[in-house]
Design an enzyme around this catalytic site. Structure first.
Site, PDB file in Angstrom:
ATOM      1  N   SER A 102       3.013  50.485 -13.840  1.00  0.00           N
ATOM      2  CA  SER A 102       3.293  49.047 -13.850  1.00  0.00           C
ATOM      3  C   SER A 102       4.577  48.709 -13.095  1.00  0.00           C
ATOM      4  CB  SER A 102       3.339  48.551 -15.303  1.00  0.00           C
ATOM      5  OG  SER A 102       3.311  47.157 -15.372  1.00  0.00           O
ATOM      6  N   ASP A 243       4.037  42.483 -10.021  1.00  0.00           N
ATOM      7  CA  ASP A 243       4.626  43.797 -10.221  1.00  0.00           C
ATOM      8  C   ASP A 243       3.731  44.851  -9.587  1.00  0.00           C
ATOM      9  OD1 ASP A 243       2.564  43.778 -12.057  1.00  0.00           O
ATOM     10  OD2 ASP A 243       3.671  44.863 -13.595  1.00  0.00           O
ATOM     11  N   ASP A 245       1.400  46.888 -10.449  1.00  0.00           N
ATOM     12  CA  ASP A 245      -0.057  46.924 -10.646  1.00  0.00           C
ATOM     13  C   ASP A 245      -0.643  45.530 -10.783  1.00  0.00           C
ATOM     14  OD1 ASP A 245       0.953  46.438 -13.196  1.00  0.00           O
ATOM     15  OD2 ASP A 245      -0.626  47.566 -14.194  1.00  0.00           O
ATOM     16  N   ASP A 247      -0.436  43.102 -12.884  1.00  0.00           N
ATOM     17  CA  ASP A 247      -0.890  42.491 -14.133  1.00  0.00           C
ATOM     18  C   ASP A 247       0.148  41.531 -14.709  1.00  0.00           C
ATOM     19  OD1 ASP A 247       0.987  44.297 -15.096  1.00  0.00           O
ATOM     20  OD2 ASP A 247      -0.323  45.169 -16.630  1.00  0.00           O
TER      21      ASP A 247
END
EC number: 5.4.2.10
Length: 451
Positions: A102, A243, A245, A247
């Site tokens: 992440s 960010d 990833d 999400d």
């Protein structure tokens, strides 16, 4: 190898160190593959990753484990976490895997698992998988003629882009908006700029040249200074920071001011409430969300439901109580009408929809409430359980007494890093700062004496 593997968001740690080694990744693949075999059909897995260097190692190790369990693996390549959640359902897969840490630096990595319904796994299922990791699971693996196959899947970016675009009304165009999007050199470096451009916007994309080492490095939602500067430079209407990833999302208004997840939730909740779309009479967030959000929703006769930190717990509460807007102050926004997990791009599109409908600048639309003074400090620890020490307990109890009913105190260990997070908020900023500093000081002293 015995240990606790899963944290608040899957398994995460320093790449090539416990628990983020190739060996454990392979065993996670084996255990997850065995856990999700139901019936006699060919079982399939969708597997995505972000752009960090260690993704190659973890991906190959997981493919080995999943194939050994008899699962066919569809390799998606670098793609956002919410795209994996969507493709689990779209491709009728039995499980989804996202290899990502992440917002963490490149040297960390992680494994996130999704069930066939596209939702992150419950604590119970994670515990079942975890219990298998230290056992002789090789005895339960597929026979030689039942091994899985792995193949790259084309067109997955296009599928996700079309999915994201369909979250807006068919007649809505982003024409006339100049948008800067910061992709954090991460998983959305292709899909986010393309989706915004196809919707009609003028797009300025930054941090879209991943090299394996620069994901989240002084960019993206956790470091929006680059985005703020670029918004000023090109006179953009809005900045969008994702960010690693994708999400989570942070918005920057036309003046360069940051709009966090609390304000984004407030904007979307108000818009959906006025249109009759908001379900459940409220919003779900975590203990970290600002008291100002709670008061803002209360003025509309809406309730703020609080959960422990982690978007998985937000989603679980949303599902259990029939709410369709939730998220975290950090920018995980979950809109269950569209997604089963946080989706930075889809959340940003809802903000853009508000701009187009109301014809007002972001700075006017996004300041829904005045945040109550809030301070968060992190204390790095080397181990142990400092929150169980008597001096720390006494300091926390004293702080709660001093804040009284005019403030809140949240102290918790990070689920993704070796940190203790100390947060306080209240109407008196001097008092908030004092209680946070006092607790941080006691934790630091306890840590030093333990060392």
């Amino acid at each position: 190898m015995a240990g606790n593997y899963f944290g608040t968001d899957g398994i995460r740690g320093r790449a090539n160190k416990f628990p983020m080694t190739a060996e454990i990744a392979m065993r996670v693949g084996m255990a997850a593959g065995l856990s999700f075999q139901r019936g006699s059909h060919r079982h399939r897995v969708v597997l995505g990753k972000d752009t960090r260097l260690s993704g190659y190692m973890i991906e190959n190790a997981m493919v080995a484990g999943l194939c050994a369990a008899g699962m066919d693996v569809f390799l998606l390549g670098p793609i956002p976490t919410p795209a994996v959640a969507m493709l689990v359902r779209s491709l009728r897969a039995d499980i989804g895997v996202m290899i990502s840490a992440s917002h963490n630096p490149y040297y960390d990595n992680g494994i996130k698992l999704f069930g066939p319904d596209g939702y992150k796994l419950s604590d119970e299922i994670e515990e079942r998988i975890e219990s298998m990791l230290d056992k002789d699971i090789e005895l339960a693996l597929a026979d030689s003629d039942g091994l899985g196959r792995a193949k790259r899947v084309d067109g997955v970016h296009d599928r996700y882009i079309e999915f994201a675009k369909r979250t807006l009304p068919r007649s809505m165009s982003l024409s006339g908006l100049r948008i800067v999007v910061d992709c954090a050199n991460g998983a959305a470096y292709k899909v986010a700029p393309e989706a915004l451009w196809e919707l009609g916007a003028e797009v300025v994309a930054i941090n879209v040249e991943p090299n394996g080492f620069n994901i989240n490095k002084e960019c993206g939602s956790t470091h929006p200074a680059d985005l703020q500067k670029k918004v000023h430079e090109v006179r953009a209407d809005i900045g969008i920071a994702l960010d690693g990833d994708a999400d989570r999302v942070v918005i920057v208004d036309e003046n360069g001011a940051i709009v966090d997840g609390d304000q984004i939730m407030a904007l979307i909740a108000e818009s959906w409430h006025q249109s009759g779309r908001l379900a459940g009479g409220g919003v779900v967030s975590t203990v970290m969300s600002n008291l100002g959000l709670e008061r803002f929703l209360g003025d509309m006769k809406l309730q703020l439901h609080r959960t422990k930190v982690g978007d998985r717990y937000v989603v679980e509460h949303m599902r259990a109580h029939g709410l369709n807007v939730g998220g975290e102050q950090s920018g995980h926004i979950v809109l269950s009408d569209f997604s089963t997990t946080g989706d930075g791009l889809v959340s940003a599109l809802q903000v853009l929809a508000c701009i187009k409908r109301q014809g007002r600048p972001v700075s006017e639309l996004s300041k829904k409430f005045e945040p109550v003074p809030q301070l968060l400090k992190n204390v790095r620890i080397a181990g142990g359980k400092p929150l169980e020490e008597a001096p720390v307990k006494a300091a926390i109890e004293d702080a709660r007494h001093r804040l009284g009913k005019a403030g809140r105190l949240v102290i918790r260990p990070s689920g993704t890093e070796p940190l203790i997070r100390v947060m306080a908020e209240g109407d008196d900023p001097q008092l908030v700062e004092a209680v946070v500093n006092d607790i941080v000081g006691v934790i630091s002293e306890t840590r030093s004496s333990a060392a």
